[in-house]
Design a protein around this motif. Structure first.
Motif, PDB file in Angstrom:
ATOM      1  N   GLN A 128      25.873  40.407  19.074  1.00 28.98           N
ATOM      2  CA  GLN A 128      25.430  39.737  20.283  1.00 28.98           C
ATOM      3  C   GLN A 128      26.567  38.888  20.856  1.00 28.98           C
ATOM      4  O   GLN A 128      27.190  38.115  20.127  1.00 28.98           O
ATOM      5  N   MET A 129      26.837  39.019  22.149  1.00 29.15           N
ATOM      6  CA  MET A 129      27.816  38.133  22.780  1.00 29.15           C
ATOM      7  C   MET A 129      27.107  36.840  23.180  1.00 29.15           C
ATOM      8  O   MET A 129      26.105  36.858  23.901  1.00 29.15           O
ATOM      9  N   VAL A 130      27.670  35.711  22.735  1.00 33.08           N
ATOM     10  CA  VAL A 130      27.036  34.412  22.965  1.00 33.08           C
ATOM     11  C   VAL A 130      27.711  33.617  24.076  1.00 33.08           C
ATOM     12  O   VAL A 130      27.131  32.650  24.583  1.00 33.08           O
ATOM     13  N   GLN A 131      28.913  33.984  24.463  1.00 34.02           N
ATOM     14  CA  GLN A 131      29.614  33.269  25.526  1.00 34.02           C
ATOM     15  C   GLN A 131      30.563  34.222  26.238  1.00 34.02           C
ATOM     16  O   GLN A 131      31.304  34.956  25.581  1.00 34.02           O
ATOM     17  N   VAL A 132      30.532  34.223  27.560  1.00 36.86           N
ATOM     18  CA  VAL A 132      31.462  35.018  28.362  1.00 36.86           C
ATOM     19  C   VAL A 132      32.567  34.087  28.835  1.00 36.86           C
ATOM     20  O   VAL A 132      32.302  33.045  29.436  1.00 36.86           O
ATOM     21  N   LEU A 133      33.820  34.461  28.569  1.00 35.03           N
ATOM     22  CA  LEU A 133      34.950  33.567  28.801  1.00 35.03           C
ATOM     23  C   LEU A 133      35.740  33.891  30.062  1.00 35.03           C
ATOM     24  O   LEU A 133      36.236  32.983  30.730  1.00 35.03           O
ATOM     25  N   ASN A 134      35.884  35.166  30.399  1.00 35.05           N
ATOM     26  CA  ASN A 134      36.654  35.490  31.599  1.00 35.05           C
ATOM     27  C   ASN A 134      36.368  36.906  32.074  1.00 35.05           C
ATOM     28  O   ASN A 134      35.847  37.742  31.331  1.00 35.05           O
ATOM     29  N   SER A 135      36.715  37.126  33.334  1.00 32.93           N
ATOM     30  CA  SER A 135      36.692  38.459  33.926  1.00 32.93           C
ATOM     31  C   SER A 135      38.109  39.003  33.930  1.00 32.93           C
ATOM     32  O   SER A 135      39.040  38.294  34.324  1.00 32.93           O
ATOM     33  N   PHE A 136      38.273  40.252  33.498  1.00 35.73           N
ATOM     34  CA  PHE A 136      39.581  40.899  33.599  1.00 35.73           C
ATOM     35  C   PHE A 136      39.598  41.724  34.876  1.00 35.73           C
ATOM     36  O   PHE A 136      38.825  42.666  35.038  1.00 35.73           O
ATOM     37  N   ILE A 137      40.475  41.355  35.811  1.00 37.55           N
ATOM     38  CA  ILE A 137      40.553  42.029  37.104  1.00 37.55           C
ATOM     39  C   ILE A 137      41.964  42.578  37.331  1.00 37.55           C
ATOM     40  O   ILE A 137      42.370  42.807  38.464  1.00 37.55           O
ATOM     41  N   GLY A 138      42.704  42.784  36.218  1.00 40.16           N
ATOM     42  CA  GLY A 138      44.145  42.963  36.318  1.00 40.16           C
ATOM     43  C   GLY A 138      44.679  44.363  36.432  1.00 40.16           C
ATOM     44  O   GLY A 138      45.841  44.574  36.097  1.00 40.16           O
ATOM     45  N   ASN A 139      43.908  45.335  36.860  1.00 42.94           N
ATOM     46  CA  ASN A 139      44.471  46.663  37.083  1.00 42.94           C
ATOM     47  C   ASN A 139      44.901  46.799  38.545  1.00 42.94           C
ATOM     48  O   ASN A 139      44.100  46.558  39.457  1.00 42.94           O
ATOM     49  N   TYR A 140      46.151  47.174  38.739  1.00 41.71           N
ATOM     50  CA  TYR A 140      46.703  47.297  40.080  1.00 41.71           C
ATOM     51  C   TYR A 140      47.508  48.581  40.208  1.00 41.71           C
ATOM     52  O   TYR A 140      48.071  49.084  39.224  1.00 41.71           O
ATOM     53  N   VAL A 141      47.600  49.081  41.417  1.00 41.89           N
ATOM     54  CA  VAL A 141      48.618  50.059  41.771  1.00 41.89           C
ATOM     55  C   VAL A 141      49.844  49.252  42.177  1.00 41.89           C
ATOM     56  O   VAL A 141      49.791  48.466  43.128  1.00 41.89           O
ATOM     57  N   LEU A 142      50.934  49.421  41.424  1.00 39.74           N
ATOM     58  CA  LEU A 142      52.157  48.660  41.667  1.00 39.74           C
ATOM     59  C   LEU A 142      53.227  49.580  42.249  1.00 39.74           C
ATOM     60  O   LEU A 142      53.487  50.656  41.705  1.00 39.74           O
ATOM     61  N   ALA A 143      53.834  49.133  43.332  1.00 38.72           N
ATOM     62  CA  ALA A 143      54.858  49.930  44.008  1.00 38.72           C
ATOM     63  C   ALA A 143      56.244  49.422  43.644  1.00 38.72           C
ATOM     64  O   ALA A 143      56.492  48.212  43.595  1.00 38.72           O
ATOM     65  N   ALA A 144      57.178  50.345  43.393  1.00 39.26           N
ATOM     66  CA  ALA A 144      58.559  49.985  43.062  1.00 39.26           C
ATOM     67  C   ALA A 144      59.196  49.244  44.235  1.00 39.26           C
ATOM     68  O   ALA A 144      58.839  49.470  45.405  1.00 39.26           O
ATOM     69  N   PRO A 145      60.149  48.353  43.937  1.00 43.36           N
ATOM     70  CA  PRO A 145      60.741  47.535  45.008  1.00 43.36           C
ATOM     71  C   PRO A 145      61.405  48.337  46.115  1.00 43.36           C
ATOM     72  O   PRO A 145      61.384  47.927  47.282  1.00 43.36           O
ATOM     73  N   ASP A 146      61.979  49.499  45.783  1.00 38.51           N
ATOM     74  CA  ASP A 146      62.667  50.261  46.829  1.00 38.51           C
ATOM     75  C   ASP A 146      61.703  51.010  47.751  1.00 38.51           C
ATOM     76  O   ASP A 146      62.130  51.595  48.755  1.00 38.51           O
ATOM     77  N   ARG A 147      60.401  50.962  47.436  1.00 39.61           N
ATOM     78  CA  ARG A 147      59.422  51.613  48.320  1.00 39.61           C
ATOM     79  C   ARG A 147      59.125  50.748  49.549  1.00 39.61           C
ATOM     80  O   ARG A 147      58.663  51.263  50.570  1.00 39.61           O
TER      81      ARG A 147
END
Length: 406
Positions: free
Chosen positions: A96-115
């Protein structure tokens, strides 16, 4: 009476104003958001509520090890992840989970700097609809080399969702490679990739340091799509603390004190992020082999993890319009698991996440403490001792201290 109220409706705080000692075998995971318990260890927060961890100096275990150690009784409290709990509920319903600590929202499409790429938010700011802006991001990727994380499904879910929203296809890419996150970083270091979708926050930080820029992510989906959208729900996850149902039945007050420590840690991170994260960072780097700086660690909590403080929990649990709320995310994830045969019909998130009920109980204890404090005849020392516990989010013992003095 609601289900949330019924679960702990017969709870009566134990008599007396002393905080009892308790030893709690506990393990964290070796990630940025899951090593914040070291802040509580180093600052003495656990000791302030009578808890001695075992081992006292803290420890991390791998994600696939901790559930078994919890069920065997070798651990009493572990870090956990709700999307994983959805998948394993049929085999491990006792957890059983007794405490929720955070949301993970960290998936991104990342573009290279030269784009020199334009993000979906920038396209929306120019007046495009979210769907048209997403299509524009996909058009920018025409002929590009794209590297996709093979580590977890969320990166693939992000890519699939983006393509469906924008009406695109992987056929428009120059190539699409499925690699582990470390290989993707190495490829980027050799300037061998135009766009990346990694699953690990630390690897994302490494890519950002190289000049990669986020052009699309689950956060943008959450901000622009209806609450409960499958596109958003299948890519968001929440970290928390879990115990067995037997331990919950027998150690409710210890669990409430443990929760108060983590709310205190979150308060510290939100008010003094550099100071707080400087404490946990050496443990994170030692566990992972990374060499993140305090500034990079702060970015993790700004762009990848949304902490759920005591004050923020009300919205997380009870606001039906919150796109990152408990029901909005897990009604959809559970439905998907049931459709694929992983979960039986009739299973709901409250079957294995009791964090809302325990939060509601702590709110009730806070109200009871404040009612007592308003009219208490206790001496100044007792009032100060209770107030100190309350300021540390330990409303259980704040109430108990004043109740014992009446």
């Amino acid at each position: 009476m609601t289900e949330s109220e019924e679960l702990f409706s017969d709870f009566v705080p134990s008599a007396g104003g002393e905080i009892p000692d308790a030893t709690v075998p506990f393990s964290m995971w070796p990630y940025g958001d899951t090593t914040i318990g070291y802040i509580g260890i180093e600052e003495g927060f656990f000791g302030d509520v009578g808890i001695t961890l075992s081992p006292e100096e803290g420890q991390t275990q791998l994600t696939d090890v901790t559930p078994g150690l919890l069920l065997s009784g070798e651990l009493d409290v572990v870090v956990d992840y709700i999307p994983t709990m959805v998948q394993r509920y049929e085999e491990q319903p006792e957890i059983q989970m007794v405490q929720v600590l955070n949301s993970f929202i960290g998936n991104y499409v990342l573009a290279a700097p030269d784009r020199d790429a334009t993000s979906v938010e920038e396209y929306v700011d120019e007046g495009m609809s979210f769907e048209d802006a997403t299509a524009a991001v996909i058009a920018d990727m025409d002929g590009a080399t794209v590297a996709l994380s093979a580590d977890v499904a969320s990166a693939r879910n992000l890519l699939d969702g983006m393509l469906q929203i924008g009406g695109g296809s992987v056929e428009s890419f120059g190539s699409l490679e499925s690699l582990d996150d470390t290989q993707i970083v190495q490829l980027a270091q050799g300037e061998g990739v135009d766009y990346t979708l990694v699953s690990g926050a630390a690897q994302s930080i490494q890519l950002l340091d190289m000049g990669f820029e986020p052009v699309f992510g689950f956060e943008q989906m959450a901000n622009n799509l209806p609450t409960g959208s499958d596109f958003t729900a299948l890519g968001i996850g929440h970290v928390g603390l879990s115990v067995t149902d037997e331990y919950l039945d027998e150690n409710l007050e210890t669990i409430l004190r443990f929760m108060s420590v983590y709310w205190r840690i979150i308060d510290y991170i939100e008010t003094e992020p550099d100071q707080a994260l400087a404490i946990s960072l050496p443990y994170l780097n030692a566990a992972t082999g990374y060499e993140l700086t305090v500034e990079e660690s702060a970015v993790l909590f700004q762009d990848f993890y949304q902490l759920i403080s005591f004050d923020a929990a009300e919205e997380f649990f009870n606001d039906p319009e919150n796109p990152l709320g408990l029901s909005a995310i897990y009604d959809a994830q559970i439905a998907a698991a049931q459709a694929s045969g992983v979960l039986s019909d009739g299973v709901v998130v409250e079957d294995f996440v009791v964090a809302q009920q325990l939060y509601d109980l702590m709110v009730e204890l806070k109200d009871d403490y404040e009612d007592l404090a308003a009219d208490s005849s206790a001496d100044d020392g007792t009032l100060a001792a209770a107030a100190a516990q309350a300021s540390n989010r330990n409303y259980l013992d704040a109430y108990r201290i004043l109740a014992a003095a009446e």
